[in-house]
Design an enzyme around this catalytic site. Structure first.
Site, PDB file in Angstrom:
ATOM      1  N   SER A  58      35.661  51.780  49.276  1.00  0.00           N
ATOM      2  CA  SER A  58      37.018  52.080  49.679  1.00  0.00           C
ATOM      3  C   SER A  58      37.501  53.352  49.148  1.00  0.00           C
ATOM      4  O   SER A  58      36.743  54.263  48.329  1.00  0.00           O
ATOM      5  CB  SER A  58      37.821  50.963  49.419  1.00  0.00           C
ATOM      6  OG  SER A  58      38.076  50.777  47.839  1.00  0.00           O
ATOM      7  N   LYS A  59      38.563  53.729  49.638  1.00  0.00           N
ATOM      8  CA  LYS A  59      39.568  55.108  49.161  1.00  0.00           C
ATOM      9  C   LYS A  59      39.621  54.978  47.561  1.00  0.00           C
ATOM     10  O   LYS A  59      39.746  55.856  46.909  1.00  0.00           O
ATOM     11  CB  LYS A  59      40.629  55.201  49.723  1.00  0.00           C
ATOM     12  CG  LYS A  59      40.545  55.830  51.364  1.00  0.00           C
ATOM     13  CD  LYS A  59      42.012  56.229  51.636  1.00  0.00           C
ATOM     14  CE  LYS A  59      41.569  56.545  53.207  1.00  0.00           C
ATOM     15  NZ  LYS A  59      42.714  55.932  54.106  1.00  0.00           N
ATOM     16  N   ARG A  60      39.470  53.615  47.134  1.00  0.00           N
ATOM     17  CA  ARG A  60      39.817  53.599  45.587  1.00  0.00           C
ATOM     18  C   ARG A  60      38.615  53.886  44.853  1.00  0.00           C
ATOM     19  O   ARG A  60      38.536  54.331  43.521  1.00  0.00           O
ATOM     20  CB  ARG A  60      40.144  51.980  45.458  1.00  0.00           C
ATOM     21  CG  ARG A  60      41.670  52.161  45.107  1.00  0.00           C
ATOM     22  CD  ARG A  60      42.201  50.563  45.105  1.00  0.00           C
ATOM     23  NE  ARG A  60      42.385  50.075  46.551  1.00  0.00           N
ATOM     24  CZ  ARG A  60      41.403  49.137  47.065  1.00  0.00           C
ATOM     25  NH1 ARG A  60      40.807  48.350  46.137  1.00  0.00           N
ATOM     26  NH2 ARG A  60      41.762  48.666  48.203  1.00  0.00           N
ATOM     27  N   ASN A  61      37.364  53.835  45.156  1.00  0.00           N
ATOM     28  CA  ASN A  61      36.168  54.034  44.631  1.00  0.00           C
ATOM     29  C   ASN A  61      35.333  55.145  45.066  1.00  0.00           C
ATOM     30  O   ASN A  61      34.237  55.496  44.541  1.00  0.00           O
ATOM     31  CB  ASN A  61      35.308  52.823  44.403  1.00  0.00           C
ATOM     32  CG  ASN A  61      34.748  52.082  45.635  1.00  0.00           C
ATOM     33  OD1 ASN A  61      34.995  52.698  46.581  1.00  0.00           O
ATOM     34  ND2 ASN A  61      34.597  50.917  45.404  1.00  0.00           N
TER      35      ASN A  61
END
Ligand code: GLU
Length: 471
Positions: free
Chosen positions: A242-245
């Site tokens: 995801s954009k988080r990782n």
């Protein structure tokens, strides 16, 4: 008689509710490769029934991204939003089959039922109240599938082998909403059949949808399909990508100068491998890929691996190709190749300086522009205090009659010996003088690329700078 051979048809069915994500590109790629390998067809279907979240901009982004990857469908993509006649006919058919029924349970009743089930530790499911009531269609009724209540649904998955679901775990799913619009599962099944799809290759997150969709197929007596559920793509932290990782947008990778072929190589390795082989091009994939060899475990996306792959792919380009791929990145740096006579040699020398084209273009700046500042750390560590070394090598270099690598290398060796300096104490200050940082190809080559006059001028600039700056 010639036996008629059914050709394999795969499809990528994105919902245009966001930009093209590298997990999605991986799914599209596996569908594309499998269809090419089977000499079949690859289709794209835009699943845009969610009117609120679907946009044409996202659809364009997805189609353009796939085209940039060379993942081109064999037919014009279709949109679910334009196929309602097809669905309406199928609704009539499923009603006629007796495998569906109208349900007019109110939202309040359903909410109530669900909270009770949850309180009892049960999985929330429609309890089948209207299943045998033979209700007529009304303004507030939905159409539900009469899902078998006992027994098992078994299907064979090309990746996961035999997959078994208990029918008792599946409730009577809604096929048509009260406003007459068909639901996602229903459209998906009708479309796969209508488009002649034979193989559904999609993310594992759809695994639990498959038994529901097979029940719809069976109710309509449609032929069954082959399934392959691909492992999820995970970030370095082993959580879903995801954009988080991770950087998830395909375009962001292109903007950094990752080659199309590198992206294909990297994505192919997300869930599939062939021995120790790491470098793949699309043609290798089409011949070597085996859907049965796809792993079940989540596939971890490693950006360092992508860098390594890109470095290899860039190094393998012909020089002309490398140059043309690099041009847009040079433009962004305002680098004009015509401003240097030996620009080809410079490009050749810097070809693997960084893993991306954007990085290489940035590293090329000092070869086309004056150095206007020195890397702070490099200056502190190596430049300060290097006056003597710089003056000595400057004299040596100015004395050279032939400006080529062997002569420069021997001037460097002589200087080092005369001043009794370890290599970095001589080479790094020169590199910093030439490029502003300690990064450059071999020093002999670097100086060679700059030429005698420019090398002299840059060493002089560094000396002037050292005089000015209070150390
Ligand atoms: N539209 C679904 C998605 O975007 C794909 C459904 C499928 O491949 O069957 O995830």
């Amino acid at each position: 008689f010639m036996e008629s051979v059914m050709i394999k048809v795969t499809r990528f069915a994105p919902s245009p509710t966001g930009t093209l994500h590298i997990g999605g590109v991986r799914t599209a790629l596996f569908n594309f490769v499998y269809s090419k390998q089977q000499k079949g067809k690859f289709l794209i279907r835009i699943e845009d029934t969610d009117e609120e979240r679907s946009t044409r901009e996202f659809e364009e982004n997805i189609l353009k991204g796939l085209a940039d990857m060379g993942i081109v469908p064999d037919e014009t993509p279709v949109r679910q939003s334009e196929r309602s006649d097809l669905y309406q006919n199928a609704i009539v058919q499923i009603i006629e089959s007796g495998q569906a029924y109208y349900c007019d349970c109110s939202k309040e009743r359903l909410d109530d039922m669900r909270s009770k089930q949850q309180a009892d530790g049960l999985k929330p499911q429609y309890d089948g109240k209207c299943r045998n009531l033979n209700l007529d269609k009304s303004e507030k009724s939905v159409l539900r599938l009469k899902t078998p209540q006992t027994g098992e649904l078994i299907f064979h998955d090309l990746v996961r082998g035999e997959v078994i679901f208990q029918n008792s775990e599946l409730d009577d799913l809604i096929l048509v909403r009260s406003d007459g619009s068909p639901t996602y599962h229903f459209c998906n099944v009708i479309d796969d059949h209508d488009q002649g799809v034979t193989n559904v290759i999609r993310g594992e997150d759809h695994l639990s949808n498959t038994p529901r969709q097979i029940h719809i197929q069976q109710a309509l007596k449609l032929p069954s399909l082959e399934y392959a559920h691909l492992p999820m793509v995970l970030g370095q932290d082993k959580k879903r990508l995801s954009k988080r990782n991770a950087v998830t947008s395909l375009q962001d990778y292109f903007d950094q100068g990752y080659l199309q072929s590198s992206m294909i190589n990297m994505l192919a390795r997300l869930g599939w491998s062939k021995g120790d082989k790491e470098i793949f091009y699309i043609d290798d994939l089409i011949s070597d890929f085996r859907i049965q060899e796809v792993q079940k475990a989540g596939a971890i996306f490693d950006p360092a691996k992508l860098d390594w792959i890109n470095n290899n792919h860039i190094a393998a380009l012909s020089f002309a190709e490398f140059k043309s791929q690099l041009l847009p990145f040079l433009d962004k740096q305002n680098i004009d190749l015509d401003s240097k006579e030996n620009s080809d040699e410079i490009l050749q020398a810097m070809r693997t300086s960084k893993p991306t084209l954007a990085g290489i273009a940035e590293d090329l700046r000092p070869y086309f522009f004056n150095v206007d500042s020195y890397d702070e750390k490099a200056e502190k560590k190596f430049l300060i205090g290097s006056e003597k070394a710089l003056e000595f090598i400057q004299r040596k270099l100015n004395g050279l009659e032939i400006w080529d690598e062997p002569s420069i290398d021997s001037a460097l060796a002589d200087t080092q010996a005369a001043l009794d300096l370890p290599t970095p104490k001589l080479n790094q200050p020169i590199r910093i003088a030439m490029t502003g940082s300690t990064q450059s190809p071999s020093l002999g080559l670097t100086l060679c690329l700059f030429g005698k006059a420019e090398s002299n001028a840059r060493i002089q600039n560094a000396l002037d700078h050292l005089k000015e700056s209070p150390s």
